[in-house]
Design an enzyme around this catalytic site. Structure first.
Site, short mmCIF file in Angstrom:
data_model
loop_
_atom_site.label_atom_id
_atom_site.label_comp_id
_atom_site.label_asym_id
_atom_site.label_seq_id
_atom_site.Cartn_x
_atom_site.Cartn_y
_atom_site.Cartn_z
N ASP A 11 0.88 -1.16 0.00
CA ASP A 11 0.00 0.00 0.00
C ASP A 11 0.93 1.22 0.00
O ASP A 11 2.12 1.09 0.29
CB ASP A 11 -0.86 -0.04 1.27
CG ASP A 11 -1.64 1.25 1.49
OD1 ASP A 11 -2.37 1.66 0.57
OD2 ASP A 11 -1.49 1.83 2.58
N ASP A 13 -0.06 5.08 1.12
CA ASP A 13 -0.27 6.01 2.23
C ASP A 13 -0.31 5.28 3.56
O ASP A 13 -1.08 4.35 3.75
CB ASP A 13 -1.58 6.80 2.04
CG ASP A 13 -1.46 7.83 0.93
OD1 ASP A 13 -0.54 8.66 1.00
OD2 ASP A 13 -2.29 7.80 0.00
N ASP A 167 -1.36 -0.98 6.02
CA ASP A 167 -1.53 -0.46 7.38
C ASP A 167 -3.00 -0.36 7.80
O ASP A 167 -3.28 0.17 8.87
CB ASP A 167 -0.88 0.92 7.50
CG ASP A 167 -1.55 1.96 6.63
OD1 ASP A 167 -1.89 1.65 5.46
OD2 ASP A 167 -1.76 3.08 7.11
#
Length: 178
Positions: A11, A13, A167
């Site tokens: 991922d 961000d 995250d």
């Protein structure tokens, strides 16, 4: 020793770039600008990783669908006003280089737009490490598995030998769905 994974998908961000607080601020500022109730930090943070319209739909449930594009424009304005100050997490560049040298494919699956991802890859100088990328412009938003499915197909990787690094629960759900 055989490698455990053929493909590692990241991922963007909050995983490679320390942008979480900036995204939350941009959502809150755009909400204030449009006279909407301002979502708290947890609600705004929860949407990171989703496509922008899906994210705003959750973060700002009072937003009428006819005003989504206005909210998207306000969010982008606030995000872009300070995104030049956002940095990669410490060790990202070195970690990616080490993984790349080990022979594993590297890819990105992100809720960013194609324009946004291409811009940050250029600005950070780490685009060279990735064999493929997918954005929300090209696939369904997370947690739909299409980003991972397309990346594994493109790179000839087995989804069972693919690791998703993220995250948020959206990243984990996408991996489970794939």
């Amino acid at each position: 020793m055989a490698k455990a994974f053929d493909l590692i998908v990241f991922d963007w961000d909050g995983t490679l770039m320390d942008s979480t607080a900036h995204i939350v601020h941009a959502i809150q500022a755009a909400s204030r600008e449009l006279g909407l109730p301002v979502p708290d930090k947890n609600r705004a943070r929860h949407v990171i990783g989703l496509g922008l319209v899906d994210a705003l739909r959750y973060a700002c449930p009072e937003l009428e669908p006819s005003h989504y594009q206005e909210m998207v424009a306000a969010y982008r304005h606030h995000y872009l006003a300070g995104d030049h100050a956002i940095e990669l997490f410490d060790g990202v560049r070195e970690g990616l280089a080490e993984l790349r040298d080990s022979g594993v494919f590297l890819a990105i699956a992100t809720g960013k737009s194609r324009v946004g991802l291409d811009r940050v890859l250029q600005e950070t100088g780490i685009g060279e490490f990735f064999d493929a990328t997918r954005t929300v412009d090209e696939c369904h938003s997370k947690p739909h598995p299409s980003m991972l499915e397309q990346l594994t197909d493109q790179l000839g990787a087995d989804v069972r030998r693919t690791l998703m690094v993220g995250d948020t629960t959206h990243d984990l759900q996408m991996a489970n769905n794939a």
